[in-house]
Design an enzyme around this catalytic site. Sequence first.
Site, short mmCIF file in Angstrom:
data_model
loop_
_atom_site.label_atom_id
_atom_site.label_comp_id
_atom_site.label_asym_id
_atom_site.label_seq_id
_atom_site.Cartn_x
_atom_site.Cartn_y
_atom_site.Cartn_z
N GLY A 1 0.60 -1.31 -0.08
CA GLY A 1 0.11 -0.25 -0.02
C GLY A 1 0.72 1.30 0.20
CD GLU B 1 -0.05 -8.55 1.52
OE1 GLU B 1 -0.57 -7.87 1.48
OE2 GLU B 1 0.25 -9.52 2.29
CE1 TYR C 1 -9.00 1.86 -9.42
CE2 TYR C 1 -6.49 2.13 -10.75
CZ TYR C 1 -7.67 1.22 -10.13
OH TYR C 1 -7.12 -0.23 -10.05
CB CYS D 1 -14.93 2.94 -30.31
SG CYS D 1 -13.25 3.12 -31.48
CD GLU D 2 -15.10 2.37 -23.82
OE1 GLU D 2 -16.17 2.82 -22.75
OE2 GLU D 2 -15.61 1.18 -23.51
CE1 TYR E 1 -1.64 -3.21 -8.73
CE2 TYR E 1 -0.61 -1.34 -7.94
CZ TYR E 1 -1.24 -2.33 -7.90
OH TYR E 1 -0.96 -3.06 -6.82
N1 LLP Z 1 -1.46 -7.20 -1.41
C1 LLP Z 1 -2.76 -7.13 -1.08
C2 LLP Z 1 -3.53 -7.93 -0.34
C3 LLP Z 1 -3.49 -6.46 -2.04
O1 LLP Z 1 -4.82 -6.56 -2.61
C4 LLP Z 1 -2.19 -5.66 -2.70
C5 LLP Z 1 -2.99 -4.26 -4.00
C6 LLP Z 1 -1.30 -5.43 -2.12
C7 LLP Z 1 -0.31 -6.11 -1.41
C8 LLP Z 1 -0.03 -4.04 -3.18
O2 LLP Z 1 -0.71 -2.86 -2.77
P1 LLP Z 1 0.27 -2.04 -3.86
O3 LLP Z 1 1.80 -1.83 -2.79
O4 LLP Z 1 0.52 -2.24 -4.26
O5 LLP Z 1 -0.28 -0.70 -3.17
N2 LLP Z 1 -4.82 -1.06 -9.51
C9 LLP Z 1 -5.14 0.15 -8.90
C10 LLP Z 1 -4.11 -0.69 -7.18
C11 LLP Z 1 -5.07 -1.86 -6.80
C12 LLP Z 1 -4.14 -2.67 -4.89
C13 LLP Z 1 -5.36 -3.65 -5.36
N3 LLP Z 1 -4.06 -4.51 -4.11
C14 LLP Z 1 -4.03 1.19 -9.12
O6 LLP Z 1 -4.04 1.23 -10.15
O7 LLP Z 1 -3.92 2.26 -8.56
#
Ligand code: LLP
Length: 422
Positions: A242, A279, A322, A350-351, A378
């Site tokens: 996160g 993570e 987002y 086309c959006e 992402y």
């Molecule tokens: N652990 C779990 C259980 C998760 O669901 C996620 C991300 C992570 C770790 C990694 O999170 P990070 O460090 O990358 O924030 N597609 C969205 C982000 C979705 C994140 C989903 N879960 C975007 O492009 O901002």
Amino acid sequence: MTAATQFQYKNEVLHAEDTSLLHLAKKFGTPLYVYSLQALKDAWKSYEEGMQGRDVLICYGMKANSNLAILNQFHKMGAGFDIVSGGELARVIAAGGEPSKVVFSGVGKQSWEIRDALEAGVKCFNVESEGELERISRIAYELGKTAPVSLRVNPDVDAKTHPYISTGLKENKFGIDIQHAKDVYLKALKLPNLKITGIDCHIGSQITELAPYKDALKKLIKLIKKLEGLGIKMQHIDLGGGLGIRYTNEQTLAPAQLLDMIFTTLDANNLGHLQLVLEPGRSLVGNAGVLLTRVEYIKSNEAKNFAVVDAAMNDLLRPTLYDAWHGIQTVIKHPESSKQETYDVVGPICESGDWLAKDRSLHIKPGDLLAVMSAGAYAFSMASQYNSRPRAAEVMVRGNKADVIRKRENIQGLFINEQTLD
Ligand code: LLP
């Protein structure tokens, strides 16, 4: 986490490390994802620097970018992986990663995925419901194995981020309500072929403040204490991923700040012996990549100027999904004095939602190259073939060398699995 420092202008041309993006576009075509290996290493180092010699396992949240070359590099740096599907587990194994360093998250684990993970020998399942716990126990029993489990609790804290990427609130589908978690742990004690090894939470993504992490940690500690009183001992605590990155001018946290707060809080509660699992996804790869694209047309109407480029929402969904902001840089730097116009940078799909950036001041003409910044996380992993657009190639730069780490998809590949009716 800092901005994309491995992407700099040299002699007025934007480079990835020592490689010109002009050269890459010419050699590999556009759109093109370009990554810097040094940037991946730098991001990894920023976590290592905060570890203070303690027992920390970084499980890369590979949904951010699951290219085998990237997984393999992180494996070599010592990473484990946070996976959310059987497909991701297969990628880890194909990339040479160690299943014993894999945590398996996700609300909807299917039976075959649980079986594969047990057979591979993952570190633990981050269990998100009672039904899942029962299913894991049953499959482990059938296989004659013991399943290591950690409950993903939902601590009901507000990560203060975009609602689509906030996961630690009561109204989200994720995790087990913290009020209910004690009972589920007691159930895990009773079910056959399970071993409780830890506790887990993940409160959201693109977090730029320490407070939500601290709130979540405190709630988890309270629960750990309660469980200890019942004779349930933990080996690890997992605070998920996160950590946010700088897309524009966000004030972000360094991993060392997060780690330091966690260690201090654990120590103050006599829990310094627990292994810490994190993570992170975005903060390891987000600023290690750009999406290179070429301006096809410039057009204007009464309200707007548009730069129609050859990349689109199928290559980078974040802006439209987002309302995310990604920097746009011209690959050839124009003098400050050059006349700029305000453009929406849009793709050919086309959006109306097919845009990469809005209201940007640029000095451009058809044929020019643009870099969409912070596209390491992402971007490719959320890419699709919408509008029958083959997915773009991915290239990894090391100094002045560039290797294709995923070939551009071809047109035949778009329908290779399809069949007309006889
Ligand atoms: N652990 C779990 C259980 C998760 O669901 C996620 C991300 C992570 C770790 C990694 O999170 P990070 O460090 O990358 O924030 N597609 C969205 C982000 C979705 C994140 C989903 N879960 C975007 O492009 O901002």
